[in-house]
Enzyme design. Structure first.
Site, PDB file in Angstrom:
ATOM      1  N   ASN A  38      46.722  45.068  50.365  1.00 33.42           N
ATOM      2  CA  ASN A  38      45.600  45.147  51.308  1.00 33.42           C
ATOM      3  C   ASN A  38      45.912  44.162  52.426  1.00 33.42           C
ATOM      4  O   ASN A  38      45.769  42.954  52.257  1.00 33.42           O
ATOM      5  CB  ASN A  38      44.285  44.777  50.598  1.00 33.42           C
ATOM      6  CG  ASN A  38      43.122  44.698  51.576  1.00 33.42           C
ATOM      7  OD1 ASN A  38      43.243  45.078  52.747  1.00 33.42           O
ATOM      8  ND2 ASN A  38      41.986  44.208  51.100  1.00 33.42           N
ATOM      9  N   LYS A  42      44.372  43.674  55.097  1.00 30.32           N
ATOM     10  CA  LYS A  42      43.190  43.172  55.818  1.00 30.32           C
ATOM     11  C   LYS A  42      43.471  43.245  57.332  1.00 30.32           C
ATOM     12  O   LYS A  42      44.171  44.157  57.765  1.00 30.32           O
ATOM     13  CB  LYS A  42      42.823  41.773  55.328  1.00 30.32           C
ATOM     14  CG  LYS A  42      42.729  41.748  53.788  1.00 30.32           C
ATOM     15  CD  LYS A  42      42.144  40.512  53.206  1.00 30.32           C
ATOM     16  CE  LYS A  42      42.114  40.637  51.679  1.00 30.32           C
ATOM     17  NZ  LYS A  42      41.478  39.506  51.029  1.00 30.32           N
ATOM     18  N   HIS A 100      35.112  46.593  49.313  1.00 27.97           N
ATOM     19  CA  HIS A 100      35.750  45.276  49.230  1.00 27.97           C
ATOM     20  C   HIS A 100      34.708  44.184  49.445  1.00 27.97           C
ATOM     21  O   HIS A 100      33.776  44.348  50.237  1.00 27.97           O
ATOM     22  CB  HIS A 100      36.862  45.157  50.280  1.00 27.97           C
ATOM     23  CG  HIS A 100      37.745  43.980  50.032  1.00 27.97           C
ATOM     24  ND1 HIS A 100      37.378  42.698  50.397  1.00 27.97           N
ATOM     25  CD2 HIS A 100      38.938  43.865  49.402  1.00 27.97           C
ATOM     26  CE1 HIS A 100      38.331  41.858  50.008  1.00 27.97           C
ATOM     27  NE2 HIS A 100      39.288  42.539  49.410  1.00 27.97           N
ATOM     28  N   GLU A 110      34.752  41.555  51.061  1.00 25.29           N
ATOM     29  CA  GLU A 110      34.606  41.091  52.449  1.00 25.29           C
ATOM     30  C   GLU A 110      33.694  42.036  53.233  1.00 25.29           C
ATOM     31  O   GLU A 110      32.943  41.599  54.102  1.00 25.29           O
ATOM     32  CB  GLU A 110      35.990  40.960  53.096  1.00 25.29           C
ATOM     33  CG  GLU A 110      36.722  39.728  52.550  1.00 25.29           C
ATOM     34  CD  GLU A 110      38.233  39.846  52.494  1.00 25.29           C
ATOM     35  OE1 GLU A 110      38.799  40.719  53.165  1.00 25.29           O
ATOM     36  OE2 GLU A 110      38.840  39.039  51.747  1.00 25.29           O
ATOM     37  N   GLU A 168      37.999  42.383  41.493  1.00 21.64           N
ATOM     38  CA  GLU A 168      38.383  41.292  42.385  1.00 21.64           C
ATOM     39  C   GLU A 168      37.310  40.206  42.365  1.00 21.64           C
ATOM     40  O   GLU A 168      36.331  40.281  43.116  1.00 21.64           O
ATOM     41  CB  GLU A 168      38.534  41.807  43.817  1.00 21.64           C
ATOM     42  CG  GLU A 168      39.663  42.792  43.996  1.00 21.64           C
ATOM     43  CD  GLU A 168      40.282  42.695  45.383  1.00 21.64           C
ATOM     44  OE1 GLU A 168      41.500  42.526  45.450  1.00 21.64           O
ATOM     45  OE2 GLU A 168      39.539  42.751  46.385  1.00 21.64           O
ATOM     46  N   GLY A 202      41.978  34.985  48.265  1.00 26.26           N
ATOM     47  CA  GLY A 202      42.437  34.141  49.365  1.00 26.26           C
ATOM     48  C   GLY A 202      42.304  32.654  49.094  1.00 26.26           C
ATOM     49  O   GLY A 202      42.433  31.838  49.994  1.00 26.26           O
ATOM     50  N   SER A 239      44.541  36.537  44.704  1.00 25.38           N
ATOM     51  CA  SER A 239      45.656  35.582  44.682  1.00 25.38           C
ATOM     52  C   SER A 239      46.774  35.997  43.726  1.00 25.38           C
ATOM     53  O   SER A 239      47.440  35.161  43.118  1.00 25.38           O
ATOM     54  CB  SER A 239      45.158  34.174  44.336  1.00 25.38           C
ATOM     55  OG  SER A 239      44.226  33.731  45.318  1.00 25.38           O
ATOM     56  N   GLY A 288      47.183  38.458  50.581  1.00 31.93           N
ATOM     57  CA  GLY A 288      48.169  37.635  51.284  1.00 31.93           C
ATOM     58  C   GLY A 288      49.619  37.957  50.959  1.00 31.93           C
ATOM     59  O   GLY A 288      50.453  38.086  51.871  1.00 31.93           O
TER      60      GLY A 288
HETATM   61  P1  13P Z   1      44.475  37.720  48.134  1.00 34.61           P
HETATM   62  O1  13P Z   1      45.597  38.343  47.350  1.00 34.61           O
HETATM   63  O2  13P Z   1      44.896  37.231  49.489  1.00 34.61           O
HETATM   64  O3  13P Z   1      43.731  36.712  47.330  1.00 34.61           O
HETATM   65  O4  13P Z   1      43.431  38.909  48.455  1.00 34.61           O
HETATM   66  C1  13P Z   1      42.997  39.714  47.427  1.00 34.61           C
HETATM   67  C2  13P Z   1      42.228  40.826  48.005  1.00 34.61           C
HETATM   68  O5  13P Z   1      41.131  40.654  48.504  1.00 34.61           O
HETATM   69  C3  13P Z   1      42.833  42.162  47.973  1.00 34.61           C
HETATM   70  O6  13P Z   1      41.914  43.133  48.325  1.00 34.61           O
END
Ligand code: 13P
Length: 256
Positions: free
Chosen positions: A13, A15, A99, A101, A171, A177, A217, A239
């Site tokens: 992802n 983002k 998601h 976010e 998640e 993150g 993560s 990430g």
């Molecule tokens: P990270 O791997 O950056 O923690 O993000 C996870 C995520 O939100 C994937 O959708």
């Protein structure tokens, strides 16, 4: 070990990261690393703007293309939105819905997420439905209730055949993150719980067939242990997916 009757899916992802001008280098590097065969399904969920050029750059590979959101509406006067039919026509195969976010920054409700999920399925694509608790919810011991409620509301009325085509991603918000990964046992416990909830709402065969990912993560150092959990069928990677080498290493870690 993951039984063979469900797919392991490693999905990146991105983002709101990377630029159109960086796609070719990324795709070339990933194709070179992955070759034609990989141990699981590899998917990249890119910003929608980049879906069409990225598909072109990924030609000759088996990497699936996904995006990170979709409109809950079918089409028409919805400025700034992108419909499931448009995504499907462009060659998109996976769509992330719900998601954390988008729940947090765009006020998305479980009901809206459920409508998006249906649009994705009706268009013949695979939804990746994200669920997960915040840190305060976990500290209050409410994580199971939170996740079960998110699932129940988003999946309300979905039939078993559609359920089997849906990927669920656990998640935990506190692991996204932050560099703070869920312990393998925590990831396993919730992914097993998600499967139990699907079994209760549907049946054992459906529960066995659904791919349940862990996200938060995940990186090349911790992926193998997380992916070795019996109910963890893949990962949703933020990430680490921005670097083709790290993404490749996580795909390889699914070789168990
Ligand atoms: P990270 O791997 O950056 O923690 O993000 C996870 C995520 O939100 C994937 O959708």
């Amino acid at each position: 070990m993951n039984p063979k009757y469900r797919k392991t899916v490693i999905a990146g992802n991105w983002k709101m990261n990377l630029l159109p001008s960086q796609l070719k280098d990324y795709a070339d590097a990933l194709k070179e690393l992955l070759g034609r065969e990989h141990p699981c399904e590899a998917v990249l969920c890119v910003p929608a703007l980049m879906a069409i050029p990225m598909l072109r750059y990924l030609r000759g590979s088996r990497v699936g293309l996904g995006v990170q959101d979709v409109s809950a509406e079918e089409g028409g006067a919805f400025t700034g939105e992108i419909s499931a039919a448009q995504l499907k026509d462009a060659g998109v195969k996976y769509v992330i819905v719900g998601h954390s976010e988008r729940r947090a920054y765009h006020g998305e409700t479980d009901e809206l997420i459920g409508r998006k999920l249906r649009r994705v399925l009706e268009a013949g694509m695979t939804p990746i439905l994200c669920v997960g608790e915040t840190l305060s919810q976990r500290d209050a011991g409410a994580e199971t209730d939170v996740v079960r409620t998110q699932l129940k509301l988003a999946l309300a009325g979905l039939d078993a055949a559609a359920m089997r085509k849906t990927v669920v991603a656990y998640e935990p918000v506190w692991a996204i993150g932050t560099g703070r990964t869920a312990a393998p046992a925590q990831a396993q416990d919730m992914c097993r719980e998600i499967r139990a909830a699907i079994r209760e709402s549907y049946d054992a065969r459906t529960a066995r067939a659904v791919t349940v990912q862990y996200g938060g993560s995940m990186n090349p150092a911790n992926a193998a242990e997380l992916l070795a959990q019996p109910d963890v069928d893949g990962g949703l990677i933020g990430g680490a997916s921005l670097d083709p080498k790290k993404f490749y290493q996580i795909v390889e870690a699914a070789k168990i």
